[in-house]
Write a protein that holds these residues in place. Structure first.
Motif, PDB file in Angstrom:
ATOM      1  N   MET A 185       0.835  -1.215   0.000  1.00 25.92           N
ATOM      2  CA  MET A 185       0.000   0.000   0.000  1.00 25.92           C
ATOM      3  C   MET A 185       0.865   1.258   0.000  1.00 25.92           C
ATOM      4  O   MET A 185       0.512   2.273  -0.614  1.00 25.92           O
ATOM      5  CB  MET A 185      -0.945   0.012   1.214  1.00 25.92           C
ATOM      6  N   VAL A 186       2.011   1.201   0.693  1.00 26.60           N
ATOM      7  CA  VAL A 186       2.926   2.348   0.692  1.00 26.60           C
ATOM      8  C   VAL A 186       3.489   2.582  -0.713  1.00 26.60           C
ATOM      9  O   VAL A 186       3.524   3.721  -1.202  1.00 26.60           O
ATOM     10  CB  VAL A 186       4.073   2.142   1.714  1.00 26.60           C
ATOM     11  N   LEU A 187       3.898   1.495  -1.369  1.00 28.67           N
ATOM     12  CA  LEU A 187       4.524   1.625  -2.688  1.00 28.67           C
ATOM     13  C   LEU A 187       3.532   2.046  -3.763  1.00 28.67           C
ATOM     14  O   LEU A 187       3.832   2.897  -4.603  1.00 28.67           O
ATOM     15  CB  LEU A 187       5.176   0.294  -3.095  1.00 28.67           C
ATOM     16  N   LEU A 188       2.337   1.452  -3.759  1.00 32.38           N
ATOM     17  CA  LEU A 188       1.387   1.677  -4.853  1.00 32.38           C
ATOM     18  C   LEU A 188       0.425   2.837  -4.598  1.00 32.38           C
ATOM     19  O   LEU A 188      -0.147   3.377  -5.544  1.00 32.38           O
ATOM     20  CB  LEU A 188       0.593   0.396  -5.120  1.00 32.38           C
ATOM     21  N   CYS A 189       0.226   3.200  -3.340  1.00 30.95           N
ATOM     22  CA  CYS A 189      -0.677   4.319  -3.031  1.00 30.95           C
ATOM     23  C   CYS A 189       0.023   5.430  -2.253  1.00 30.95           C
ATOM     24  O   CYS A 189      -0.086   6.608  -2.597  1.00 30.95           O
ATOM     25  CB  CYS A 189      -1.875   3.817  -2.210  1.00 30.95           C
ATOM     26  N   GLY A 190       0.736   5.062  -1.198  1.00 30.54           N
ATOM     27  CA  GLY A 190       1.318   6.065  -0.309  1.00 30.54           C
ATOM     28  C   GLY A 190       2.255   7.029  -1.005  1.00 30.54           C
ATOM     29  O   GLY A 190       2.023   8.255  -1.013  1.00 30.54           O
ATOM     30  N   ILE A 191       3.323   6.505  -1.617  1.00 31.32           N
ATOM     31  CA  ILE A 191       4.318   7.374  -2.261  1.00 31.32           C
ATOM     32  C   ILE A 191       3.734   8.130  -3.463  1.00 31.32           C
ATOM     33  O   ILE A 191       3.873   9.357  -3.547  1.00 31.32           O
ATOM     34  CB  ILE A 191       5.561   6.550  -2.678  1.00 31.32           C
ATOM     35  N   PRO A 192       3.050   7.452  -4.410  1.00 37.78           N
ATOM     36  CA  PRO A 192       2.522   8.191  -5.573  1.00 37.78           C
ATOM     37  C   PRO A 192       1.499   9.268  -5.203  1.00 37.78           C
ATOM     38  O   PRO A 192       1.518  10.367  -5.764  1.00 37.78           O
ATOM     39  CB  PRO A 192       1.872   7.088  -6.422  1.00 37.78           C
ATOM     40  N   LEU A 193       0.602   8.968  -4.265  1.00 34.20           N
ATOM     41  CA  LEU A 193      -0.452   9.937  -3.946  1.00 34.20           C
ATOM     42  C   LEU A 193       0.071  11.091  -3.107  1.00 34.20           C
ATOM     43  O   LEU A 193      -0.432  12.216  -3.210  1.00 34.20           O
ATOM     44  CB  LEU A 193      -1.607   9.231  -3.223  1.00 34.20           C
ATOM     45  N   LEU A 194       1.087  10.844  -2.272  1.00 33.61           N
ATOM     46  CA  LEU A 194       1.697  11.952  -1.546  1.00 33.61           C
ATOM     47  C   LEU A 194       2.406  12.888  -2.517  1.00 33.61           C
ATOM     48  O   LEU A 194       2.286  14.122  -2.406  1.00 33.61           O
ATOM     49  CB  LEU A 194       2.684  11.415  -0.499  1.00 33.61           C
ATOM     50  N   LEU A 195       3.137  12.310  -3.483  1.00 34.19           N
ATOM     51  CA  LEU A 195       3.789  13.135  -4.504  1.00 34.19           C
ATOM     52  C   LEU A 195       2.743  13.909  -5.301  1.00 34.19           C
ATOM     53  O   LEU A 195       2.947  15.091  -5.624  1.00 34.19           O
ATOM     54  CB  LEU A 195       4.623  12.245  -5.430  1.00 34.19           C
ATOM     55  N   MET A 196       1.617  13.273  -5.604  1.00 32.10           N
ATOM     56  CA  MET A 196       0.530  13.930  -6.332  1.00 32.10           C
ATOM     57  C   MET A 196       0.037  15.168  -5.571  1.00 32.10           C
ATOM     58  O   MET A 196      -0.130  16.250  -6.155  1.00 32.10           O
ATOM     59  CB  MET A 196      -0.620  12.941  -6.529  1.00 32.10           C
ATOM     60  N   GLU A 197      -0.178  15.028  -4.264  1.00 36.64           N
ATOM     61  CA  GLU A 197      -0.643  16.162  -3.457  1.00 36.64           C
ATOM     62  C   GLU A 197       0.414  17.261  -3.386  1.00 36.64           C
ATOM     63  O   GLU A 197       0.093  18.450  -3.418  1.00 36.64           O
ATOM     64  CB  GLU A 197      -1.033  15.690  -2.060  1.00 36.64           C
ATOM     65  N   PHE A 198       1.685  16.846  -3.274  1.00 39.77           N
ATOM     66  CA  PHE A 198       2.769  17.836  -3.249  1.00 39.77           C
ATOM     67  C   PHE A 198       2.830  18.620  -4.555  1.00 39.77           C
ATOM     68  O   PHE A 198       3.060  19.837  -4.552  1.00 39.77           O
ATOM     69  CB  PHE A 198       4.114  17.137  -3.006  1.00 39.77           C
ATOM     70  N   ILE A 199       2.648  17.942  -5.686  1.00 39.53           N
ATOM     71  CA  ILE A 199       2.691  18.620  -6.984  1.00 39.53           C
ATOM     72  C   ILE A 199       1.600  19.688  -7.065  1.00 39.53           C
ATOM     73  O   ILE A 199       1.864  20.843  -7.417  1.00 39.53           O
ATOM     74  CB  ILE A 199       2.525  17.613  -8.144  1.00 39.53           C
ATOM     75  N   ILE A 200       0.378  19.303  -6.734  1.00 35.43           N
ATOM     76  CA  ILE A 200      -0.753  20.238  -6.836  1.00 35.43           C
ATOM     77  C   ILE A 200      -0.578  21.401  -5.861  1.00 35.43           C
ATOM     78  O   ILE A 200      -0.791  22.566  -6.217  1.00 35.43           O
ATOM     79  CB  ILE A 200      -2.087  19.502  -6.564  1.00 35.43           C
ATOM     80  N   GLY A 201      -0.193  21.103  -4.616  1.00 36.36           N
ATOM     81  CA  GLY A 201      -0.034  22.155  -3.620  1.00 36.36           C
ATOM     82  C   GLY A 201       1.060  23.133  -3.980  1.00 36.36           C
ATOM     83  O   GLY A 201       0.873  24.352  -3.906  1.00 36.36           O
ATOM     84  N   GLN A 202       2.217  22.603  -4.396  1.00 33.98           N
ATOM     85  CA  GLN A 202       3.354  23.474  -4.714  1.00 33.98           C
ATOM     86  C   GLN A 202       3.116  24.257  -6.002  1.00 33.98           C
ATOM     87  O   GLN A 202       3.471  25.433  -6.086  1.00 33.98           O
ATOM     88  CB  GLN A 202       4.621  22.631  -4.830  1.00 33.98           C
ATOM     89  N   TYR A 203       2.504  23.622  -7.001  1.00 32.33           N
ATOM     90  CA  TYR A 203       2.309  24.294  -8.289  1.00 32.33           C
ATOM     91  C   TYR A 203       1.281  25.423  -8.197  1.00 32.33           C
ATOM     92  O   TYR A 203       1.469  26.491  -8.757  1.00 32.33           O
ATOM     93  CB  TYR A 203       1.874  23.286  -9.346  1.00 32.33           C
ATOM     94  N   THR A 204       0.192  25.166  -7.496  1.00 29.71           N
ATOM     95  CA  THR A 204      -0.869  26.180  -7.411  1.00 29.71           C
ATOM     96  C   THR A 204      -0.629  27.184  -6.292  1.00 29.71           C
ATOM     97  O   THR A 204      -1.195  28.279  -6.319  1.00 29.71           O
ATOM     98  CB  THR A 204      -2.236  25.511  -7.170  1.00 29.71           C
ATOM     99  N   SER A 205       0.175  26.788  -5.287  1.00 28.38           N
ATOM    100  CA  SER A 205       0.398  27.629  -4.098  1.00 28.38           C
ATOM    101  C   SER A 205      -0.924  27.971  -3.414  1.00 28.38           C
ATOM    102  O   SER A 205      -1.116  29.065  -2.900  1.00 28.38           O
ATOM    103  CB  SER A 205       1.134  28.920  -4.474  1.00 28.38           C
ATOM    104  N   LEU A 206      -1.838  26.989  -3.413  1.00 26.76           N
ATOM    105  CA  LEU A 206      -3.160  27.187  -2.818  1.00 26.76           C
ATOM    106  C   LEU A 206      -3.481  26.034  -1.874  1.00 26.76           C
ATOM    107  O   LEU A 206      -2.909  24.952  -1.975  1.00 26.76           O
ATOM    108  CB  LEU A 206      -4.230  27.251  -3.914  1.00 26.76           C
ATOM    109  N   GLY A 207      -4.433  26.284  -0.957  1.00 32.09           N
ATOM    110  CA  GLY A 207      -4.937  25.231  -0.089  1.00 32.09           C
ATOM    111  C   GLY A 207      -5.840  24.288  -0.876  1.00 32.09           C
ATOM    112  O   GLY A 207      -6.122  24.521  -2.063  1.00 32.09           O
TER     113      GLY A 207
END
Length: 524
Positions: A1-23
């Protein structure tokens, strides 16, 4: 679950948060207007969670202050709150009519628990006072935003490792510690065929890493535009996993020691929920040399860990409010610190039912329907909104724009297929094998309490269809045109054109990103 969901989805949230600079609210509204309710839902679930999560910090404070006595109060059955005829100085084993002294301290001294949620009873005033203290601590950790929380976390995140290492060194020298550790580390391979194990694994990964709560997306919104989010993702996940195993060694070495003392199997002593931390482990301290010192260090560590989690969830609410209504709120409150105070005060009021005599039943109900039921729904729709509707192609373009390289194929595969597939299967099986909330092994909630639990759960989930209807209603054109526009990002995310246009666009993105972060820091 960490490999297939945890790491990819955390990176996904980081991308959206950092790119938009929004909550989460504004970010999801920008990239997928149709499912902008997912952003609202993540904020609501974080806020609901922080209303009762602070009760754990309250309990930790209560145990911390009671650890200063030379004789720990849960050490014997000779106290005013004990029911002597069914009190056991050790673990009662299979004698169901007996309770340990530690269990009676938790039930009858700390909680003064009633017979059920039907009898909430009066407020436990000492817990009420400690709940106020807990919220004061949280407020002063975050009232200056990342300026204050960033400094606090240096201590609260590092100090627990010192305590855990001290406890582990002490515990492994105790008889029976080896058996406890082996019980913890030895796999039962047949359990891989049990779907509930996978559901629990997903819940653990999402809760411990913070996926679906909006907290990681909010924190990433403060990053510089070209911050290395891949490194951040791997560091967070690896440290989280190692810490979980490390903490497990500490806990189960003590449980093995208790198993040796009371001549019971390890599985009879190991338990889940708050009982492990507030019943089993305090019982272990009683038999250790210099027991008050170990108890004090342990509960101070719990306080640090609890505060870390708590201010991240409160920060989600604050960031989202400031993103959406910052000017209006500052016109009314004048200072961001007062906005934070208002959020903390409202959450404190909503948490008061948890410190009544029947509060533990309310706490368990909230935890079951917020952290388990709602979270899986929100995680699924977040993945649908970002990976399928916004699209992996756009997500990769955002990543490349910030870091200069594309993400590896593994992440693309997880975003396209593995994460959505696993979440779909888990969600379906969670619905098929739904089990109502329970407290302990015997207490089942009445139907009206089950209804209340589902109402709490729908408080977050309901925003997804409501926001979708609102988006379609306020859009222009025919239904097909409205649907098509609501499935497209508000602004053009993948740049096209000449190299000169690309450079200009990247420069303007960096300037906008810097200005947004400056506005957050100085409450503009």
């Amino acid at each position: 679950m960490v490999l297939l969901c945890g790491i990819p989805l955390l990176l996904m949230e980081f991308i959206i948060g950092q790119y938009t600079s929004l909550g989460p609210v504004r970010a999801l509204a920008e990239i997928c207007p149709l499912l902008k309710g997912v952003g609202v839902a993540t904020v609501v679930i974080s806020f609901l969670l922080c209303t009762y999560y602070n009760v754990i910090i309250t309990w930790a404070l209560y145990y911390l202050f009671n650890s200063f006595w030379s004789t720990l109060p849960w050490q014997s059955c000779n106290n005013t709150w004990n029911i002597v005829e069914n009190c056991s100085d050790g673990f009662p084993g299979n004698a169901t009519h007996l309770k340990s002294a530690s269990q009676q301290f938790f039930d009858y001294r700390l909680l003064e628990m009633s017979d059920g949620i039907e009898e909430l009873g009066s407020i436990r005033w000492n817990l009420f006072g400690l709940l106020i203290l807990a919220w004061i601590i949280v407020y002063f950790c975050i009232f200056k935003g990342v300026k204050s929380s960033g400094k606090v976390v240096y201590f609260t995140a590092i100090f627990p490792y010192v305590i855990l290492m001290s406890l582990l060194i002490n515990n492994i020298q105790l008889p029976g510690a080896k058996e406890g550790i082996l019980f913890f580390l030895t796999p039962q391979w047949s359990q891989l065929l049990n779907v509930q194990v996978w559901v629990n694994a997903a819940a653990q990964v999402f809760n411990s890493i913070g996926i679906g709560f909006g907290s990681m997306l909010s924190m990433a919104s403060y990053n510089k535009f070209n911050n290395n989010i891949l490194k951040d993702t791997l560091v967070v996940v690896v440290i989280n996993a190692v810490t979980s195993i490390f903490a497990g060694l500490v806990i189960f070495s003590a449980i093995g020691y208790m198993s040796y003392l009371h001549k019971l199997p390890v599985e009879d002593i190991a338990t889940d929920g708050p009982g492990l931390v507030f019943v089993v482990y305090p019982e272990a301290f009683v038999t250790m040399p210099i027991a008050p010192m170990w108890a004090t260090l342990f509960f101070f560590m719990l306080l640090c860990l609890g505060v870390d989690s708590q201010f991240a969830m409160v920060e989600v609410m604050v960031v989202s409010l400031m993103d959406s209504w910052g000017k209006r709120l500052l016109r009314f409150f004048r200072y961001k610190e007062l906005v934070v105070l208002a959020v903390c005060f409202v959450a404190f009021l909503l948490g008061i039912p948890n410190v009544t005599k029947g509060g533990i039943y309310f706490f368990q109900l909230m935890d079951h329907y917020t952290a388990m039921v709602s979270l899986m729904f929100l995680a699924f729709f977040e993945v649908v909104a970002i990976c399928w509707i916004y699209g992996v192609r756009r997500l990769c373009a955002n990543y490349k724009e910030m870091l200069g390289t594309s993400p590896i194929f593994f992440f693309k595969l997880c975003w396209w297929f593995f994460a959505p597939f696993l979440l779909t299967v888990i969600l379906i099986f969670s619905i098929i094998r739904y089990t109502p909330a329970r407290y302990g092994k015997t207490y089942t909630y009445p139907p009206w309490a089950e209804g209340l639990g589902w109402t709490i759960s729908f408080c977050s989930i309901i925003w997804i269809p409501l926001a979708a209807v609102h988006t379609l209603y306020t859009s222009k054109g025919s239904f097909i045109q409205r649907l098509r526009s609501s499935l497209s990002p508000v602004s053009k995310v993948i740049p096209a054109g000449s190299q000169e246009e690309m450079v200009k666009l990247k420069l303007s993105c960096s300037v906008i990103h810097t200005n947004r972060n400056l506005a957050k820091e100085y409450n503009l």
